[in-house]
Design a protein around this motif. Sequence first.
Motif, PDB file in Angstrom:
ATOM      1  N   THR A  80       0.845  -1.197   0.000  1.00 28.61           N
ATOM      2  CA  THR A  80       0.000   0.000   0.000  1.00 28.61           C
ATOM      3  C   THR A  80       0.874   1.239   0.000  1.00 28.61           C
ATOM      4  O   THR A  80       2.092   1.159   0.092  1.00 28.61           O
ATOM      5  CB  THR A  80      -0.906   0.037   1.246  1.00 28.61           C
ATOM      6  OG1 THR A  80      -0.080   0.133   2.405  1.00 28.61           O
ATOM      7  CG2 THR A  80      -1.790  -1.172   1.332  1.00 28.61           C
ATOM      8  N   SER A  86      -0.590  -0.343 -10.439  1.00 28.71           N
ATOM      9  CA  SER A  86      -1.365  -0.064  -9.229  1.00 28.71           C
ATOM     10  C   SER A  86      -2.830  -0.352  -9.488  1.00 28.71           C
ATOM     11  O   SER A  86      -3.292  -0.342 -10.626  1.00 28.71           O
ATOM     12  CB  SER A  86      -1.186   1.390  -8.788  1.00 28.71           C
ATOM     13  OG  SER A  86      -1.715   2.268  -9.752  1.00 28.71           O
ATOM     14  N   TYR A 109      -6.760   0.146  -7.238  1.00 34.16           N
ATOM     15  CA  TYR A 109      -7.462   0.626  -6.049  1.00 34.16           C
ATOM     16  C   TYR A 109      -8.534  -0.386  -5.699  1.00 34.16           C
ATOM     17  O   TYR A 109      -9.436  -0.641  -6.496  1.00 34.16           O
ATOM     18  CB  TYR A 109      -8.081   1.994  -6.314  1.00 34.16           C
ATOM     19  CG  TYR A 109      -7.051   3.090  -6.398  1.00 34.16           C
ATOM     20  CD1 TYR A 109      -6.762   3.882  -5.302  1.00 34.16           C
ATOM     21  CD2 TYR A 109      -6.352   3.323  -7.579  1.00 34.16           C
ATOM     22  CE1 TYR A 109      -5.816   4.885  -5.368  1.00 34.16           C
ATOM     23  CE2 TYR A 109      -5.397   4.324  -7.656  1.00 34.16           C
ATOM     24  CZ  TYR A 109      -5.135   5.098  -6.550  1.00 34.16           C
ATOM     25  OH  TYR A 109      -4.187   6.086  -6.622  1.00 34.16           O
ATOM     26  N   ARG A 155      -4.900   1.951  -2.315  1.00 38.37           N
ATOM     27  CA  ARG A 155      -3.994   1.809  -3.459  1.00 38.37           C
ATOM     28  C   ARG A 155      -3.038   0.655  -3.176  1.00 38.37           C
ATOM     29  O   ARG A 155      -2.348   0.647  -2.159  1.00 38.37           O
ATOM     30  CB  ARG A 155      -3.204   3.094  -3.680  1.00 38.37           C
ATOM     31  CG  ARG A 155      -2.216   2.982  -4.828  1.00 38.37           C
ATOM     32  CD  ARG A 155      -1.344   4.225  -4.913  1.00 38.37           C
ATOM     33  NE  ARG A 155      -0.282   4.015  -5.856  1.00 38.37           N
ATOM     34  CZ  ARG A 155      -0.061   4.778  -6.905  1.00 38.37           C
ATOM     35  NH1 ARG A 155      -0.829   5.812  -7.147  1.00 38.37           N
ATOM     36  NH2 ARG A 155       0.941   4.519  -7.713  1.00 38.37           N
ATOM     37  N   ASN A 197       0.175  -1.337  -4.856  1.00 30.77           N
ATOM     38  CA  ASN A 197       1.220  -1.262  -5.867  1.00 30.77           C
ATOM     39  C   ASN A 197       1.789  -2.654  -6.108  1.00 30.77           C
ATOM     40  O   ASN A 197       2.097  -3.374  -5.160  1.00 30.77           O
ATOM     41  CB  ASN A 197       2.339  -0.328  -5.398  1.00 30.77           C
ATOM     42  CG  ASN A 197       1.827   1.055  -5.102  1.00 30.77           C
ATOM     43  OD1 ASN A 197       1.285   1.716  -5.962  1.00 30.77           O
ATOM     44  ND2 ASN A 197       1.964   1.480  -3.844  1.00 30.77           N
TER      45      ASN A 197
END
Length: 157
Positions: free
Chosen positions: A34, A107, A109, A120, A122
């Motif tokens: 995150t 990324s 969400y 988020r 990654n």
Amino acid sequence: MAIRRAKQKQQVIEKLTSVAPPGETFIACVHCETGPSPWLNGLFDEIPFLGLIVALTRRFYFITLTNTTVVVNSANRFTNRPGDVVCSFPRNAFPVQRVKRGRVWSSMYVQLPTGGKPTRLNVNRYWRDEFDSLMTVVPAAIPAQATPAAAPQTPAV
């Protein structure tokens, strides 16, 4: 500490096998973190205190795609060993708001039940193949982008 992707996936599958129903098939497993873009880590080196704060606020997860569900479980910050299951979603209801596929860092969400707004996550390029497999369940969750209508063509006379 597992470094290789195959060993990390093996550890996640071993952890989830104990709680998964019989006959569950594990398709893909993705490691993610995150926080803001990992590209900013270079900027945080200039301000060590700020870099430490950002590093300590990051959370690490494994997202596992099975034949029926998408399971999110925590990962240890230092050893990358899988932890407890954070949440589980039916495969057709994985709550992804946005996906950005980048060359090095992608990324997405995801609306986790622990937060009010989407988190988020990654994903490094190292996990690209698994990330692509995971994204096979996402198109139903993300509205298709509108494409401009083609201009009508008049036949040549």
